[in-house]
Design a protein around this motif. Sequence first.
Motif, PDB file in Angstrom:
ATOM      1  N   TRP A 158      17.394  15.930  -6.002  1.00 52.12           N
ATOM      2  CA  TRP A 158      17.929  14.469  -6.207  1.00 52.12           C
ATOM      3  C   TRP A 158      16.973  13.715  -7.031  1.00 52.12           C
ATOM      4  CZ3 TRP A 158      22.458  12.518  -6.323  1.00 52.12           C
ATOM      5  CH2 TRP A 158      22.634  11.205  -6.590  1.00 52.12           C
ATOM      6  N   LYS A 159      15.655  13.892  -6.602  1.00 49.00           N
ATOM      7  CA  LYS A 159      14.714  13.014  -7.345  1.00 49.00           C
ATOM      8  C   LYS A 159      14.491  13.551  -8.866  1.00 49.00           C
ATOM      9  CE  LYS A 159      10.044  11.403  -7.030  1.00 49.00           C
ATOM     10  NZ  LYS A 159       8.686  11.203  -6.293  1.00 49.00           N
ATOM     11  N   THR A 205      17.407  12.281 -10.821  1.00 50.71           N
ATOM     12  CA  THR A 205      17.485  10.991 -11.148  1.00 50.71           C
ATOM     13  C   THR A 205      16.323  10.460 -12.186  1.00 50.71           C
ATOM     14  OG1 THR A 205      16.056  10.412  -9.266  1.00 50.71           O
ATOM     15  CG2 THR A 205      18.431   9.823  -8.826  1.00 50.71           C
TER      16      THR A 205
END
Length: 134
Positions: free
Chosen positions: A35-36, A39
């Motif tokens: 996820w990080k 993003t």
Amino acid sequence: MPEWIQDLIGDVTLVQVLLWVALVVFFVVVVKKAWKPLTEFVALVNALKELPEFITQTKSTLATQNQTLATQNQTLAVIKHEVLPNSGGSMRDQVDRIKHKLDNDNDRLDGLDQKVASLELKQIEPYRPQKGTP
């Protein structure tokens, strides 16, 4: 077990259910770890999308600043010309001349003050009582 549950489950085995649960857990773990970076990648793509407009604004700002600096340099050259001595035409030369005249005038006034004091003493001297006289 009710019939509708058996129709829903059908002939699914326990191994198939465990595989599906393991697959869902694996998917959740992978998404959570990715996820990080994902993003950050999206933020990078968005920033790259806005980069041409930023470059255009920067070029415009730099052009304006260069014009302002050129004007300031011309103004500073005029001020420098007036503040530094330059063979008689600058404000500095005029100030130096005035200071020199004032110094001369002060010297003359000091001399005149001494002469006046001397004259005053000469005028007062005859009227002072002499030592030894009552």
